[in-house]
Design an enzyme around this catalytic site. Sequence first.
Site, mmCIF file in Angstrom:
data_model
loop_
_atom_site.group_PDB
_atom_site.id
_atom_site.type_symbol
_atom_site.label_atom_id
_atom_site.label_comp_id
_atom_site.label_asym_id
_atom_site.label_seq_id
_atom_site.Cartn_x
_atom_site.Cartn_y
_atom_site.Cartn_z
ATOM 1 N N LYS A 34 -5.020 -13.166 -9.560
ATOM 2 C CA LYS A 34 -6.202 -14.025 -9.425
ATOM 3 C C LYS A 34 -6.001 -15.358 -10.146
ATOM 4 O O LYS A 34 -6.215 -16.428 -9.586
ATOM 5 C CB LYS A 34 -7.411 -13.293 -9.999
ATOM 6 N N ARG A 104 -13.482 -12.626 -15.517
ATOM 7 C CA ARG A 104 -13.016 -11.622 -14.547
ATOM 8 C C ARG A 104 -11.623 -11.136 -14.880
ATOM 9 O O ARG A 104 -10.773 -11.905 -15.301
ATOM 10 C CB ARG A 104 -12.940 -12.226 -13.137
ATOM 11 N N GLY A 113 -11.907 -3.992 -7.801
ATOM 12 C CA GLY A 113 -13.053 -3.318 -8.402
ATOM 13 C C GLY A 113 -12.709 -2.315 -9.488
ATOM 14 O O GLY A 113 -13.582 -1.626 -9.995
ATOM 15 N N MET A 115 -11.317 -2.908 -12.464
ATOM 16 C CA MET A 115 -11.532 -3.360 -13.840
ATOM 17 C C MET A 115 -12.815 -4.180 -13.873
ATOM 18 O O MET A 115 -13.510 -4.301 -12.878
ATOM 19 C CB MET A 115 -10.329 -4.164 -14.309
ATOM 20 N N ARG A 343 -6.436 -14.080 -2.272
ATOM 21 C CA ARG A 343 -5.308 -13.160 -2.497
ATOM 22 C C ARG A 343 -4.841 -12.687 -1.131
ATOM 23 O O ARG A 343 -5.575 -12.825 -0.148
ATOM 24 C CB ARG A 343 -5.728 -11.973 -3.365
ATOM 25 N N HIS A 462 -16.164 -1.659 -0.889
ATOM 26 C CA HIS A 462 -15.157 -0.931 -1.666
ATOM 27 C C HIS A 462 -14.549 0.200 -0.843
ATOM 28 O O HIS A 462 -13.327 0.383 -0.799
ATOM 29 C CB HIS A 462 -15.828 -0.383 -2.935
ATOM 30 N N SER A 789 27.874 16.203 9.215
ATOM 31 C CA SER A 789 26.450 15.888 9.105
ATOM 32 C C SER A 789 25.947 16.525 7.820
ATOM 33 O O SER A 789 26.090 17.739 7.630
ATOM 34 C CB SER A 789 25.692 16.450 10.314
ATOM 35 N N CYS A 857 21.197 15.114 8.453
ATOM 36 C CA CYS A 857 20.131 15.718 9.246
ATOM 37 C C CYS A 857 19.163 16.540 8.395
ATOM 38 O O CYS A 857 18.275 17.197 8.918
ATOM 39 C CB CYS A 857 20.706 16.575 10.373
ATOM 40 N N TYR A 877 24.602 7.378 10.974
ATOM 41 C CA TYR A 877 23.225 7.547 11.450
ATOM 42 C C TYR A 877 22.434 8.414 10.485
ATOM 43 O O TYR A 877 23.012 9.113 9.638
ATOM 44 C CB TYR A 877 23.204 8.201 12.849
#
Length: 917
Positions: A34, A104, A113, A115, A343, A462, A789, A857, A877
């Site tokens: 903020k 704030r 919300g 704090m 924000r 909220h 694998s 896998c 992969y």
Amino acid sequence: MTSTKWVYRFDEVDLAEKAVDGDWEEVRGLLGGKGANLGEMTRLGVPVPPGFTVTTKACLSYLEDGGTFPDGALDQVTEALRTVEASTGKRFGDSANPLLLSCRSGAKFSMPGMMDTVLNIGLNDDVVAGFTELTGDEHFVYDSYRRLIQMFGSVVLGLRDELFENVLERHRAEAGVETDPELPVEHLRQIVAEFHQIAPRFPDDPFEQLRLATEAVFQSWNGKRAKDYRNAAGIAHDLGTAVSIQTMVFGNMGDDSGTGVAMSRNATTGEDRIEGDYLTNAQGEDVVAGTRATKPIDELATEMPDMFSEFKEIARRLEHHYHEMQDMEFTIEHGKLWLLQTRDGKRTAQAAVRIAVEQVAEGLISQQEAVMRVSPEQVDFFLHPQFSPESRASAHWLAGGLNVSPGAAVGVVAFDADLAERWAKEDGRQVIMVRPETKPDDVHGMLAAEGILTSRGGRTSHAALVARQFGKPAVVGVAELEIDLNARVMTFGDQVVAEGDWISIDGTTGDVYLEALDTMVPDIEDPWLMELLGWADGLRRLDVRANADYPADAERARAYGAQGIGLTRTEHMFFEAERLPVVQRMIMAESPSERKEALEQLLPLQRSDFEGLFRAMDGLPVIIRLIDPPLHEFLPARNDLSKSLASHKFLLTKATTLAEIDEVLAQVEEEEHMLTRVEALHESNPMLGTRGVRLGIMLPDLTRMQVRAIFEAACEVARTGGDVHPEVMIPLTSHVNELKRQREVLEAEAKLVMEEQGIEVDYLFGTMIEIPRAALTAAEIAEYAEFFSFGTNDLTQTAFGISRDDAEAGFLVHYMQEGILDENPFATLDRDGVGQLMRMATENGRAARPGLEVGICGEHGGDPASIALCHELGLDYVSCSPFRVPIARLAAAQAAVRAGDPGPRGSSSPAEAASLG
Ligand code: PEP
Ligand code: MG
């Protein structure tokens, strides 16, 4: 020695940036998100009421020193305050021309919300008198004063909010008004007097108010709800919060004033359209609390057109500056617009994807940035359940509300957070948490619930914000819904629903239904997601295959972008109801001919499954693993069998007719036979017993049957024009000789089938690496295996010596709580142990056989952090469940970008995977 700078004015953001060598992330760390953004907006020339930020470092020092401000911090606050006074022409505590302040919280990462905040600081009886004279608006001044005492009382003095709310409620009733701002001034004066009695320690001295409020904000960093939130959101606990102290501007100064919150784009759908709520003649908390019915921001265009277009312009500017969708708070004071905060906006998964893709088209970000901006978990939400159309059509619809967080949720109603958490965690029940509105204290219940329903609140309430962030389906602002928290019931018109009753909510449409509806998983046909995943495909180096046992899974996997099958667990096919008796006969067989007969019955069933897999994956590799689990898993449990046998023997003593005796006797004989077999096959440690390749070696006919089924299917598909690439995989190898033996059996049978069929099919022969000995002797094994694998479920089990079936319910949880292990190694690959085995096996295997195909896998193949390790190890992969395929595609791209090693991939074409839908 230069003294530490604890306070930065908003117009000193350059200095803050210099202090951290220009690293904006660190500016956010120092000033909080903020504070940093208020500084940045000031620098951009956006109208921001003047103010300053006390740093997170000051907060940490304060908390470490047991509640003492660091040296010089309060002096710096006073000094900054003087500058604010000079620029506003007002003075803090001056009754003739008072400056009022807000105080704030603001941490590096947004914790909406969680704090504390105190507004209207600087008012006392004297200032109120002077301020009334100055503004000529006693109503406004007393309205502000009562807000200050209430907020200060609950936040700083720790008084229960209900004490204040009860007074307000009584006065509203007496005055016959609905909302607080409508209260006549006589009532406000009386309320202030009563509030003073409730909060006798409310300090008159404005500086004392400011100091105590700042301390309260610092302390709120360690409040329970803030800690809960950080735990859930994975935010570190040692960051601290900054405190932004800012000149108050007033949205409650009449009908040319107002306040609101808005997102620069639609946070639910991602549509490029400002979205938000506002109220005329109100202060910020009225909007966020959801206690007054807000107006959609579009109405501002008619009510105050100049304000709307100026706001729109600023929103666009901020988006262009941050290259991100913004969530802004604004206030209009007597026709002058002020921005109080901006924000990056929280958004649904759908919105995140659409915004990222559209911002690429707008030239704001690159494709790579777009790919990095969407989290793999957000992709997961596209695969979230929806209600099936049939179930919806016949459902009992109760009401509609705002669809603020998508997905379908079904559960029993719980009217408070503690109960929701208890039911969900202790009783394992699915819960929908229902509240008039939610508050930060409710977060633990929201997290435990399947979904959230509220009667009040808007899209930025909220409940909506938290639900979206954690991907919980939510419907808010259901006007028809009346909740009686004392009687523990809610009503929709004349329909009464009690706590514990089942309901269903649809966060995608906003609908609420009685009873539990059926859910289904949708196809991912969102065009923006397709586009984004297509870009991801161009960046990743890992291929993504799927673990699929049935043709339908394989088809789904392919539609989700799978580039083949990494694992078919053939034994799963044996468990099907009509096959199990045949499998049991095969196991129970007393002679080779009896066993052969059973295997011959299984052959066509397996062949048709394999045919379906090859067809679904035409042109792509399909790894089929020969049977893995111990044979006794296919037989009834020993205890059940003994019990049933005992009861049949007892029945035999009671049987009277010959027919009865015959029937029971047959059952007894069959069960005795089965029990003998079950006992013979019983092992104390079946996980370390006759499973995997060991079974194949003990029963070569079984291997032959499976190989025959694979090759007959492959030849058949090839004959009809299909392009088949079978890869036959041996499970649980620990010694090269096992592989040598199995390979001989396999090659002979495969050759035989191909000769019979008159068709040649290219195939690979390989093995799973899921026993440490196999990893350690990878070079020898690679002489006989054309591919590896990693079966990391077993490799984790055997490397740690922790049973994969039991550990997650037992000590492993304790280990994680105690920090002995950071993560569950069965969910995220253990880099240092299992990862080392993988690295060694890959390197030594490839050294022995260049071009050796290596994949994974185990369940880890769908876990983003593990996928990053697989990228690092240079695997070919990852293979995961069909539902994780889109997530793996994105995670693989992100891993490549983070490693500074983005595609294009070599072997297979991304276009294949990108052409979905
Ligand atoms: C593994 O062990 O990781 C694996 C994929 O095999 P399964 O889970 O079938 O034992
Ligand atoms: Mg295994």
